[in-house]
Design a protein around this motif. Structure first.
Motif, PDB file in Angstrom:
ATOM      1  N   VAL A 135       0.832  -1.196   0.000  1.00  0.00           N
ATOM      2  CA  VAL A 135       0.000   0.000   0.000  1.00  0.00           C
ATOM      3  C   VAL A 135       0.865   1.244   0.000  1.00  0.00           C
ATOM      4  CG1 VAL A 135      -1.911   1.162   1.125  1.00  0.00           C
ATOM      5  CG2 VAL A 135      -1.633  -1.306   1.354  1.00  0.00           C
ATOM      6  N   LYS A 136       0.521   2.107  -0.950  1.00  0.00           N
ATOM      7  CA  LYS A 136       1.228   3.388  -1.008  1.00  0.00           C
ATOM      8  C   LYS A 136       0.780   4.231   0.172  1.00  0.00           C
ATOM      9  CE  LYS A 136      -0.578   3.173  -5.021  1.00  0.00           C
ATOM     10  NZ  LYS A 136      -1.484   3.728  -5.999  1.00  0.00           N
ATOM     11  N   SER A 137       1.626   5.141   0.515  1.00  0.00           N
ATOM     12  CA  SER A 137       1.234   6.079   1.552  1.00  0.00           C
ATOM     13  C   SER A 137       0.346   7.142   0.921  1.00  0.00           C
ATOM     14  CB  SER A 137       2.501   6.703   2.140  1.00  0.00           C
ATOM     15  OG  SER A 137       2.137   7.728   2.995  1.00  0.00           O
ATOM     16  N   ILE A 138      -0.839   7.309   1.509  1.00  0.00           N
ATOM     17  CA  ILE A 138      -1.801   8.248   0.927  1.00  0.00           C
ATOM     18  C   ILE A 138      -2.168   9.301   1.949  1.00  0.00           C
ATOM     19  CG2 ILE A 138      -4.123   8.469  -0.041  1.00  0.00           C
ATOM     20  CD1 ILE A 138      -3.951   5.463  -0.716  1.00  0.00           C
ATOM     21  N   LYS A 139      -2.172  10.533   1.477  1.00  0.00           N
ATOM     22  CA  LYS A 139      -2.663  11.599   2.352  1.00  0.00           C
ATOM     23  C   LYS A 139      -3.949  12.155   1.739  1.00  0.00           C
ATOM     24  CE  LYS A 139       1.469  13.382   4.699  1.00  0.00           C
ATOM     25  NZ  LYS A 139       2.039  12.102   4.975  1.00  0.00           N
ATOM     26  N   GLY A 180     -15.589  15.530  -8.736  1.00  0.00           N
ATOM     27  CA  GLY A 180     -16.710  14.631  -8.973  1.00  0.00           C
ATOM     28  C   GLY A 180     -16.746  13.360  -8.141  1.00  0.00           C
ATOM     29  N   TYR A 181     -15.900  13.249  -7.135  1.00  0.00           N
ATOM     30  CA  TYR A 181     -15.948  12.054  -6.288  1.00  0.00           C
ATOM     31  C   TYR A 181     -16.943  12.270  -5.150  1.00  0.00           C
ATOM     32  CZ  TYR A 181     -11.911  10.157  -8.666  1.00  0.00           C
ATOM     33  OH  TYR A 181     -11.075   9.648  -9.608  1.00  0.00           O
ATOM     34  N   GLU A 182     -17.562  11.185  -4.759  1.00  0.00           N
ATOM     35  CA  GLU A 182     -18.586  11.299  -3.738  1.00  0.00           C
ATOM     36  C   GLU A 182     -18.014  11.404  -2.330  1.00  0.00           C
ATOM     37  OE1 GLU A 182     -20.929   7.969  -4.863  1.00  0.00           O
ATOM     38  OE2 GLU A 182     -22.288   9.242  -6.040  1.00  0.00           O
ATOM     39  N   CYS A 183     -18.671  12.186  -1.518  1.00  0.00           N
ATOM     40  CA  CYS A 183     -18.224  12.380  -0.134  1.00  0.00           C
ATOM     41  C   CYS A 183     -19.242  11.787   0.824  1.00  0.00           C
ATOM     42  CB  CYS A 183     -18.136  13.866   0.211  1.00  0.00           C
ATOM     43  SG  CYS A 183     -17.297  14.865  -0.976  1.00  0.00           S
ATOM     44  N   ARG A 184     -18.736  11.397   1.967  1.00  0.00           N
ATOM     45  CA  ARG A 184     -19.608  10.937   3.035  1.00  0.00           C
ATOM     46  C   ARG A 184     -19.208  11.617   4.336  1.00  0.00           C
ATOM     47  NH1 ARG A 184     -22.232   5.941   1.695  1.00  0.00           N
ATOM     48  NH2 ARG A 184     -21.402   5.105  -0.253  1.00  0.00           N
ATOM     49  N   VAL A 185     -20.140  11.589   5.268  1.00  0.00           N
ATOM     50  CA  VAL A 185     -19.838  12.103   6.599  1.00  0.00           C
ATOM     51  C   VAL A 185     -19.519  10.917   7.505  1.00  0.00           C
ATOM     52  CG1 VAL A 185     -20.770  13.280   8.633  1.00  0.00           C
ATOM     53  CG2 VAL A 185     -21.348  14.100   6.346  1.00  0.00           C
ATOM     54  N   TYR A 186     -18.470  11.060   8.290  1.00  0.00           N
ATOM     55  CA  TYR A 186     -18.093  10.033   9.261  1.00  0.00           C
ATOM     56  C   TYR A 186     -18.192  10.652  10.650  1.00  0.00           C
ATOM     57  CZ  TYR A 186     -16.207   7.863   5.086  1.00  0.00           C
ATOM     58  OH  TYR A 186     -16.073   7.330   3.843  1.00  0.00           O
ATOM     59  N   VAL A 238     -15.752  14.952   6.962  1.00  0.00           N
ATOM     60  CA  VAL A 238     -16.294  14.772   5.620  1.00  0.00           C
ATOM     61  C   VAL A 238     -15.126  14.379   4.724  1.00  0.00           C
ATOM     62  CG1 VAL A 238     -17.530  15.826   3.715  1.00  0.00           C
ATOM     63  CG2 VAL A 238     -18.010  16.556   6.050  1.00  0.00           C
ATOM     64  N   ALA A 239     -15.233  13.220   4.117  1.00  0.00           N
ATOM     65  CA  ALA A 239     -14.117  12.759   3.303  1.00  0.00           C
ATOM     66  C   ALA A 239     -14.615  12.030   2.080  1.00  0.00           C
ATOM     67  CB  ALA A 239     -13.215  11.830   4.125  1.00  0.00           C
ATOM     68  N   SER A 240     -13.744  11.957   1.120  1.00  0.00           N
ATOM     69  CA  SER A 240     -14.042  11.208  -0.089  1.00  0.00           C
ATOM     70  C   SER A 240     -12.998  10.111  -0.203  1.00  0.00           C
ATOM     71  CB  SER A 240     -13.975  12.146  -1.298  1.00  0.00           C
ATOM     72  OG  SER A 240     -14.056  11.400  -2.474  1.00  0.00           O
ATOM     73  N   SER A 255     -11.931  -2.684  -8.510  1.00  0.00           N
ATOM     74  CA  SER A 255     -10.563  -2.229  -8.366  1.00  0.00           C
ATOM     75  C   SER A 255     -10.131  -2.615  -6.964  1.00  0.00           C
ATOM     76  CB  SER A 255     -10.477  -0.714  -8.554  1.00  0.00           C
ATOM     77  OG  SER A 255      -9.292  -0.246  -7.955  1.00  0.00           O
ATOM     78  N   HIS A 256      -8.867  -2.881  -6.813  1.00  0.00           N
ATOM     79  CA  HIS A 256      -8.391  -3.263  -5.484  1.00  0.00           C
ATOM     80  C   HIS A 256      -7.770  -2.092  -4.737  1.00  0.00           C
ATOM     81  CE1 HIS A 256      -8.420  -7.928  -5.553  1.00  0.00           C
ATOM     82  NE2 HIS A 256      -9.500  -7.407  -6.086  1.00  0.00           N
ATOM     83  N   ASP A 257      -7.682  -0.955  -5.405  1.00  0.00           N
ATOM     84  CA  ASP A 257      -7.034   0.188  -4.756  1.00  0.00           C
ATOM     85  C   ASP A 257      -8.033   1.081  -4.051  1.00  0.00           C
ATOM     86  OD1 ASP A 257      -4.533  -0.582  -5.660  1.00  0.00           O
ATOM     87  OD2 ASP A 257      -4.856   0.449  -7.587  1.00  0.00           O
ATOM     88  N   LEU A 258      -7.533   1.681  -3.025  1.00  0.00           N
ATOM     89  CA  LEU A 258      -8.354   2.669  -2.320  1.00  0.00           C
ATOM     90  C   LEU A 258      -8.503   3.892  -3.226  1.00  0.00           C
ATOM     91  CD1 LEU A 258      -9.585   3.013   0.549  1.00  0.00           C
ATOM     92  CD2 LEU A 258      -7.550   4.322   1.136  1.00  0.00           C
ATOM     93  N   GLU A 259      -9.732   4.355  -3.352  1.00  0.00           N
ATOM     94  CA  GLU A 259      -9.969   5.533  -4.176  1.00  0.00           C
ATOM     95  C   GLU A 259     -10.210   6.716  -3.247  1.00  0.00           C
ATOM     96  OE1 GLU A 259     -12.222   5.059  -8.139  1.00  0.00           O
ATOM     97  OE2 GLU A 259     -13.642   6.020  -6.766  1.00  0.00           O
ATOM     98  N   HIS A 260      -9.686   7.864  -3.637  1.00  0.00           N
ATOM     99  CA  HIS A 260      -9.863   9.010  -2.733  1.00  0.00           C
ATOM    100  C   HIS A 260      -9.716  10.318  -3.497  1.00  0.00           C
ATOM    101  CE1 HIS A 260      -5.540   9.923  -2.824  1.00  0.00           C
ATOM    102  NE2 HIS A 260      -5.455   8.638  -3.058  1.00  0.00           N
ATOM    103  N   ASP A 261     -10.199  11.362  -2.889  1.00  0.00           N
ATOM    104  CA  ASP A 261     -10.047  12.687  -3.457  1.00  0.00           C
ATOM    105  C   ASP A 261     -10.064  13.690  -2.309  1.00  0.00           C
ATOM    106  OD1 ASP A 261      -9.749  14.504  -5.538  1.00  0.00           O
ATOM    107  OD2 ASP A 261     -11.900  14.880  -5.679  1.00  0.00           O
TER     108      ASP A 261
END
Ligand code: SAH
Ligand code: MG
Length: 910
Positions: A203-207, A264-270, A319-321, A328-334
């Motif tokens: 896993v790549k390091s993702i910020k 255009g990526y969807e966001c959710r509230v956590y 709030v994050a996307s 796909s096996h990769d984590l998608e994010h924006d």
């Protein structure tokens, strides 16, 4: 990002299975503006047909039409088998599904849950391989749909949904470990190390940039950026949990998607999952309790987060996307920036959608009413309302048009007379409000009812306009506006009584259930207005730019940051919005009132700068700036505006806006009155244009048998033919024939000789003055109608359209700015004296009598009627011999013709 699981057939596929080639789809293009086109689909089935709403994509309109057809057929499109399954079967399905999710096979699935499982296996210690129940509840459509069978209210209650998942898992004691402390599930038998190893991805390091909505003690929430550091293969929900101060990912509640990032990526509230202390085996007790009772209320309610996700959120929220996509096996994010967060918030208010789509967040306002397509800027009210409903997870609005019954003419005239007789505005108002509903001004009219239901079919709003509109589309658009204005009142002012459900006013009847719209998340106070004050110096108001003028401006808005609050102790200016050219209609509410009132004092090319108090809606400001600000930081707004151009209101608009009924309607009524009095059987409308007079004669039976229209404009005649054709199908008239001729009314055509009534409404001013004289001569000496009614604008009245323009200020303006005539196409407009001279001279020469009248306010007081009318009456037949032999002079071309029994014939119509 994770979509809904769709193993079922699409509506179109089901229709195909059932009807094959017998289902015929036809796509209609709906042009909403010159460069935007939407699609509507007509689906014809053997027994019936349906029409979809409009969509951006053709294929969406087809699916929607198919769905409507299925509804009509009583076939459920999604989860076709949900219908028949029993609650027991649903439980079984859920249990089976959970078992499958934890199978070896599923671990490599291209399902969002597969991604979560793989990530969960990287977790440390006893959490290894344990999957938060919120994740299962959120991302598995099958479980979701089966829980809905058990209890439909899970749709709006994710916590309840989770409790069902846990309960089902508890039925698999040999297979699943239901964690007693945290809300998560784990497989009892460990996965084989080989499988885990095979699946381990480096896993790549993702910020991930996200937004943190922090609760403060007793105050408003603080919204600020936060970075989620998802490195070294850690499970992203655990990282979010950490930021929220929670133990791990299984304590995180995941909302539905709330909106999109700029790309255009969807966001959710956590946020923190409400503590479910009874997560032992006493499910029964929990399940039945209303959700807010089981909430853990220690932490304060997070109003902002609750508002955006429609759930009751307590404590901090993020709030994050981010998430695992399908296939796909990769984590998608924006990245979710503050700007995208505030834009999502704005988009949740009905006027917010309008503003965001106008891209003029500070300046644009939702207009008061919908007049014409050509003057409307931005998405249409109906579209905005649909967007709003989608945004709020409501069902698509339902529009029901009704046609007013055809009123007998006497009734219309009476109502009209009543309106006209009452001199003051007051009594007109009284009349309107006394009568239960406004009587349509002509035989037909449309009004529209808008119904908004929740997804579970509870009524949220039902608003019925009492007003009638000439066009179907206007009725729909205005009804949508009524609904939007109501909703925005609720959002902006929060002054709607949540318990009252029925409202009625002069214009509309309304049933509204706030409870259903808002569920637990009432945004009251969230969009509250603060007092607006208009502080610019120059208070002189010149209104030569009048209501209905189309004004084009260029503007910038700066935010003045108070010296006391700025970081360097100096006051600063920040540009927050600018537009190189924006056009709006004056007086319809579509522009910020400060800007509008300043602009109406400018001459073309002139520039103004002014300050206003702190903004009305802080949210819109933050959406525009992308920074979180305290309202106290902001000293005010500075506007810079230049007037680029003005187009005066169109004649049609003036006639519709200044008079009630509209001036053109009043002219028609005037003519109808004379037809009644004279019991005429033939009528010719000289310069019939698009046939408004002729068409209105089809609405009610009169003595007329033959009517004809003449015009030189082919375009007008084609429109007239279409209008007449469509009316004939519904018609209540007893006419025998109708003919439309193309030709100049300066020429005589023997076919129209010796008629009972000639009309020439608002035509002569479109000719040169000498031609108007020639027309008078031709018509009175050759056509010789028994009665001739001629109308033309009274130029003396025009000053009423520019009421309070002081003359000294007018000097400063380029004259082109002030239209001389009501219509650019007018060659002249006469004073009452000029008109009288013209008519009296003609009458005298051709042995007619003439008297003068008019419509549009009282004729007695200065400046007279808005539209002046001369009525010529033939004195006797004595000195005219029939000089014209039949057929000798027929310069007119028949364009369209209809006669009873023969239907209509189109000649020369392309
Ligand atoms: N009478 C109609 C249309 C008024 S607009 C109404 O009241 O709604 C003026 C009309 O006069 C236009 O349709 C124009 O084409 C027509 N017109 C102008 N000069 C004309 C001429 N010489 N012969 C016939 N029609 C003429
Ligand atoms: Mg005109």
């Amino acid at each position: 990002m994770a979509g809904e699981e769709k193993q079922t057939l699409t509506p179109k596929e089901i229709i195909h299975q059932k009807f094959g080639d017998k289902a015929i789809y036809r796509i209609e293009e709906v042009h909403v503006s010159s460069n935007e086109c939407l699609y509507r689909c007509h689906l014809q089935l053997p027994e019936f047909s349906v029409v979809s709403n409009v969509f951006k994509r053709k294929k969406d309109s087809e699916q929607s039409a198919a769905e409507l057809a299925l509804e009509k057929l009583g076939i459920q499109s999604q989860d076709d088998d949900d219908d028949d399954i029993t609650v027991d079967e649903a439980w079984n399905d859920i249990v089976e599904r959970i078992k499958y999710i934890f199978s070896d096979e599923f671990l490599s699935a291209d399902h969002p849950l597969g991604g979560h499982l793989r990530a969960a296996l990287q977790r440390d210690g006893e959490r290894c391989g344990s999957l938060p129940v919120s994740v299962i509840a959120t991302f598995d459509a099958k479980i979701n749909s089966r829980c809905k069978v058990i209890d439909p209210s899970v749709d709006s209650d994710p916590i309840l949904l989770m409790s069902y998942v846990m309960k089902a898992a508890a039925k698999l004691p040999d297979y699943i470990v239901v964690s007693p402390h945290v809300d998560s599930l784990r497989r009892k038998k460990p996965y084989s190390p080989a499988i885990i190893k095979a699946l381990a991805t480096h896993v790549k390091s993702i910020k991930v940039e996200a937004v943190h909505i922090q609760c403060t003690v007793g105050g408003e929430e603080v919204v600020k950026p936060v970075t989620l550091d998802i490195s070294s293969g850690r499970y992203y929900l655990d990282i979010i949990a950490e930021k929220l101060g929670l133990k791990d990912g299984s304590q995180v509640m995941i909302s539905r998607t709330i909106g999109k990032t700029s790309s255009g990526y969807e966001c959710r509230v956590y946020a923190a999952m409400p503590k479910l202390k009874s997560f032992d085996n006493s499910w029964k007790a929990r399940e039945k309790r209303p959700i807010n009772e089981s909430l853990h209320l220690e932490k304060s309610r997070n109003a902002k987060a609750s508002f955006v996700c429609g759930l009751d959120v307590h404590g901090d929220a993020i709030v994050a996307s981010v998430g695992y996509p399908w296939r796909s096996h990769d984590l998608e994010h924006d990245g979710v920036t503050l700007k995208s967060f505030y834009r999502i918030c704005c988009g949740m208010s009905p006027i917010g959608i309008y503003k965001l789509s106008r891209e003029a967040i500070i300046a644009a306002q939702l207009p008061f009413s919908f007049t014409t397509k050509s003057t409307w800027r931005g998405p249409f009210p109906r579209e905005i309302l649909c967007m709003f409903c989608r945004q709020q997870q409501l069902a698509e609005p339902i529009f029901t048009l009704s046609t007013a019954p055809v009123k007998p003419m006497s009734c219309i005239l009476r109502s009209y007379q009543k309106l006209k007789d009452s001199e003051s505005d007051d009594s007109e108002y009284q009349y309107v409000s006394k009568g239960k509903e406004e009587i349509p001004e002509s035989g037909t009219g449309y009004r529209c009812e808008v119904k908004i239901l929740s997804k579970s079919q509870d009524l949220v709003l039902d608003c019925t306009s009492k007003k009638f509109y000439e066009k179907e589309n206007h009725a729909i658009q205005n009804a949508s506006l009524d609904a939007l204005s109501w909703l925005s009142r609720l959002f902006d002012e929060g002054d709607v009584d949540p318990l009252q459900t029925c409202y009625t006013s002069e214009h509309l009847d309304m049933v509204f259930q706030q409870r259903i719209l808002m569920k637990e998340a009432v945004p009251r106070g969230h969009f509250r207005n603060i007092d607006e004050r208009n502080e610019y110096e120059d208070q002189i108001r010149i209104q030569s730019i009048t209501k209905g003028s189309l004004v084009s401006i260029c503007y910038s808005v700066y935010l003045d940051v108070d010296a006391d609050f700025s970081s360097d102790g100096k006051s600063r200016k920040e540009l927050i919005e600018s537009n190189e050219e924006i056009e709006f209609e004056v007086g319809n509410g579509s522009m910020n009132p400060h800007l509008e009132s300043v602009v109406t004092q400018l001459a073309v090319g002139q520039y103004a700068r002014f300050l206003t108090d702190a903004p009305a809606e802080d949210l819109f400001v933050t959406a525009a700036t992308g920074t979180q600000r305290d309202r106290s930081d902001i000293a005010g707004f500075e506007y810079c505006v230049r007037l680029l151009g003005v187009k005066g209101p169109t004649e049609k608009q003036i006639e519709a806006d200044f008079f009630k009924p509209s001036l053109s309607k009043q002219r028609l009524e005037y003519v109808v009155k004379h037809i009644k009095e004279s019991s005429a059987s033939t009528l010719v409308d000289f310069g019939c244009g698009s046939g408004s007079l002729l068409a209105s004669l089809l609405d009610y039976p009169t003595s007329l048998q033959t009517i004809a229209g003449v015009d030189i404009s082919q375009k007008g005649l084609v429109r007239a033919a279409k209008r007449l054709h469509s009316k004939l199908n519904k018609g209540a008239c007893n006419l025998k024939s109708i003919i439309l001729y193309e030709g100049s009314i300066l020429k005589f055509d023997s076919r129209l000789h010796d008629i009972d009534i000639g009309t020439c409404l608002e035509v002569i001013e479109h000719m040169e003055e000498d031609q108007a004289c020639q027309f008078g001569k031709t018509v009175l000496s050759l056509f010789r109608p028994k009665l001739l009614i001629v109308s033309t604008p009274n130029i003396e009245y025009n000053k009423n359209f520019h009421k309070s323009a002081p003359p000294n200020h007018l000097k400063n303006r380029s004259m082109s700015q002030l239209p001389k005539f009501r219509n650019q196409d007018h060659k002249f407009e006469w004073t009452r004296k000029q008109f009288k001279q013209w008519a009296s001279k003609l009458a005298k020469r051709h042995n007619y009598s003439v008297y003068f009248s008019g419509v549009g306010e009282s004729g007695k007081a200065d400046p007279g009627f808005a539209s002046q009318i001369a009525v010529f009456r033939r004195k006797s037949l004595s000195n005219v011999v029939e000089k014209v032999s039949e057929g000798s002079m027929q310069p007119y071309k028949v364009i369209w013709e209809w006669s009873r029994g023969n239907g209509d014939k189109k000649t020369n119509l392309s």
